[in-house]
Design a protein around this motif. Sequence first.
Motif, PDB file in Angstrom:
ATOM      1  N   PHE A 173       0.826  -1.210   0.000  1.00  0.00           N
ATOM      2  CA  PHE A 173       0.000   0.000   0.000  1.00  0.00           C
ATOM      3  C   PHE A 173       0.862   1.262   0.000  1.00  0.00           C
ATOM      4  O   PHE A 173       0.599   2.215  -0.750  1.00  0.00           O
ATOM      5  CB  PHE A 173      -0.918   0.006   1.222  1.00  0.00           C
ATOM      6  N   LEU A 174       1.901   1.297   0.845  1.00  0.00           N
ATOM      7  CA  LEU A 174       2.745   2.491   0.945  1.00  0.00           C
ATOM      8  C   LEU A 174       3.537   2.727  -0.336  1.00  0.00           C
ATOM      9  O   LEU A 174       3.720   3.879  -0.748  1.00  0.00           O
ATOM     10  CB  LEU A 174       3.688   2.371   2.143  1.00  0.00           C
ATOM     11  N   MET A 175       4.009   1.636  -0.961  1.00  0.00           N
ATOM     12  CA  MET A 175       4.740   1.801  -2.222  1.00  0.00           C
ATOM     13  C   MET A 175       3.798   2.286  -3.330  1.00  0.00           C
ATOM     14  O   MET A 175       4.173   3.105  -4.168  1.00  0.00           O
ATOM     15  CB  MET A 175       5.421   0.496  -2.619  1.00  0.00           C
ATOM     16  N   TRP A 176       2.582   1.777  -3.309  1.00  0.00           N
ATOM     17  CA  TRP A 176       1.587   2.232  -4.297  1.00  0.00           C
ATOM     18  C   TRP A 176       1.291   3.720  -4.099  1.00  0.00           C
ATOM     19  O   TRP A 176       1.226   4.494  -5.061  1.00  0.00           O
ATOM     20  CB  TRP A 176       0.309   1.421  -4.136  1.00  0.00           C
ATOM     21  N   ALA A 177       1.139   4.123  -2.834  1.00  0.00           N
ATOM     22  CA  ALA A 177       0.864   5.535  -2.538  1.00  0.00           C
ATOM     23  C   ALA A 177       2.047   6.418  -2.940  1.00  0.00           C
ATOM     24  O   ALA A 177       1.855   7.517  -3.471  1.00  0.00           O
ATOM     25  CB  ALA A 177       0.558   5.710  -1.045  1.00  0.00           C
ATOM     26  N   SER A 181       2.086   9.333  -5.924  1.00  0.00           N
ATOM     27  CA  SER A 181       2.411  10.733  -5.624  1.00  0.00           C
ATOM     28  C   SER A 181       3.681  11.198  -6.331  1.00  0.00           C
ATOM     29  O   SER A 181       4.174  12.290  -6.066  1.00  0.00           O
ATOM     30  CB  SER A 181       2.556  10.931  -4.114  1.00  0.00           C
ATOM     31  N   GLY A 182       4.241  10.353  -7.211  1.00  0.00           N
ATOM     32  CA  GLY A 182       5.372  10.755  -8.029  1.00  0.00           C
ATOM     33  C   GLY A 182       6.732  10.599  -7.379  1.00  0.00           C
ATOM     34  O   GLY A 182       7.711  11.213  -7.834  1.00  0.00           O
ATOM     35  N   LYS A 183       6.843   9.790  -6.319  1.00  0.00           N
ATOM     36  CA  LYS A 183       8.138   9.562  -5.665  1.00  0.00           C
ATOM     37  C   LYS A 183       9.042   8.742  -6.581  1.00  0.00           C
ATOM     38  O   LYS A 183       8.570   7.914  -7.377  1.00  0.00           O
ATOM     39  CB  LYS A 183       7.949   8.819  -4.344  1.00  0.00           C
ATOM     40  N   GLN A 188      10.316   5.144  -3.080  1.00  0.00           N
ATOM     41  CA  GLN A 188       9.332   4.063  -3.044  1.00  0.00           C
ATOM     42  C   GLN A 188       9.868   2.877  -2.250  1.00  0.00           C
ATOM     43  O   GLN A 188       9.142   2.264  -1.456  1.00  0.00           O
ATOM     44  CB  GLN A 188       8.983   3.634  -4.466  1.00  0.00           C
ATOM     45  N   ALA A 189      11.152   2.546  -2.443  1.00  0.00           N
ATOM     46  CA  ALA A 189      11.775   1.453  -1.696  1.00  0.00           C
ATOM     47  C   ALA A 189      11.776   1.761  -0.206  1.00  0.00           C
ATOM     48  O   ALA A 189      11.573   0.868   0.637  1.00  0.00           O
ATOM     49  CB  ALA A 189      13.204   1.216  -2.198  1.00  0.00           C
ATOM     50  N   MET A 190      12.005   3.025   0.149  1.00  0.00           N
ATOM     51  CA  MET A 190      11.988   3.440   1.555  1.00  0.00           C
ATOM     52  C   MET A 190      10.613   3.204   2.176  1.00  0.00           C
ATOM     53  O   MET A 190      10.495   2.668   3.288  1.00  0.00           O
ATOM     54  CB  MET A 190      12.361   4.917   1.673  1.00  0.00           C
TER      55      MET A 190
END
Length: 552
Positions: A173-177, A181-183, A188-190
């Motif tokens: 979920f966090l990687m998708w978010a 948001s353009g990270k 994204q790995a973080m």
Amino acid sequence: MSDNKKKDGFIMQAGILAAASIICRIIGLLYKSPLTAIIGDEGNGYYATAYTYYTIILLVSSYSIPSAIAKVLAQRLALKEYRNAQRIFKCSVLYVMVVGGAASLILFICAPYIVMGHSVPVLRIFAPTIFFYGLLGVLRGYFQAHRTMMQTSVSQILEQILNAAVSMGAAYFLMWAASASGKDGSEQAMYGAIGSALGTGSGVLIALLFMAAVYAMNRKTIGKRIERDMTTDEESYKEIFKTITSVVTPFILGTCIYNLVTALDQTIYLRFMVHLKDMDFSEASTSYGILAQKAVTISNIPIALASAMSSAIIPTIASVYAQGAFKQAKKKTASAIKVTMLISIPAAVGIGVLSKPLVLALFPQLESLELASRLLTGLSVTVIFYGLSTLTNAVLQGIGRVNTPVINAAIALILQTAMLVPVIWFTDLGIYGVMLATMMYSLMMCILNSISLRKYLDYKQEFDKTFARPMFSSLIMGAAAFGIYEGASYLLEMFMSSLYFINLIALIITIGSAVPIYFVLIIKLKAVKEKDLKGLPKGHLLVKAAKKLRLL
């Protein structure tokens, strides 16, 4: 169950805890593969970096609490001082609330000074877990002191299940978010690593709630036993805190130094490779993540038996030693080491021979397959060394020599660091240098602890049936396993095209064949007797199978 049976059943209790530990590690392996597919080797690297320092703070504050509390309580229970035992339990809860709370706060505030870059927010997510783990440790130690490992075992399995579920769900979920948001890729790995850290905390919290519920269900029984306690010498809370501190501190120092090798090796490797070898930090973190999250994860599975045996033997050794039964203490030590080696030696050989198939089955990222499998081959020998040193650590602590493992661990740490620094600095071995340092550390701990056991317990381990015969049987098994795997793979290639499924099926066939081969060999070579098998969990079934096959 009678007290006598409990005294003689510590291997059975260790087996229950070991089974739970192995189940947990299998669950860990099963979710590590899809989790790695979600967060990637870079995310694994950020997680591994933060997790290493979280572990160090956890060791200093809470990790050794179960073993330390089990030792102190077991001594009081052996003397039937139930009121004093309960007072120790209450003081232990207060102790971990203060120490664990302070450690959590320090870790959160000082995270930017401990780790670098994207590992900082991951480490901060870990911080509250330390407080919860301290309370969980006291409850686990309380039941271990009563020589019942079932509660701890169930809580470990619950912890790992929720850890796996939340880690994968939160990471995805966090990687998708982050992506939406353009990270960039590193950010994204973080976020994926942060999700994995949330899973760790969730697992500890559910285990704590379970153990608290179990304790609440037993409060009436505990109260009745305290009412029947005729002990007149009631320890003051001041004396109890002094006792807890005097016992817990060496346990903490020993475990901390024993595990500090990971953090020190990581720091030396990352800083030397980034600042002296001009390697990109993400690349260095990725290679370290392959070592820590793949090779070490697999090699740690069989070490679960030694860890479980250690948890079971500390209250047992402390109890019999407090009563002056020194011969019984030596006998139980010999039995624990023999059982541990009967499993650790073939596990080490099997992991060494099947390192590449194991890595491919559990972590099917082809770009890191060769590196991970080579590292695992080297680390396979540490299964034996860490298994033996973990167990002898517990025996020394159980007989009251709590400072000795601290000294031995410090010496081993100095020696392995003295080797690692020039290897990283002056050679191109890179991450293989860390592997070699780990091997050296585990070997030195074995040697130093063995010398200490002979000195303080007048203990000398029987060699032939404990080491030589299991090793000979394991080498034959390893050769057979290699041949079976190669043959099965060759045949499966005629009918299948998927490398992953060919490897997985061949590996299952190989393991399913290797285990009975080893079982037959150790019985035929008389490495174990019928009474040894009966002492194991479900040992009567092993004896029944051996007799049916006319091995016994």
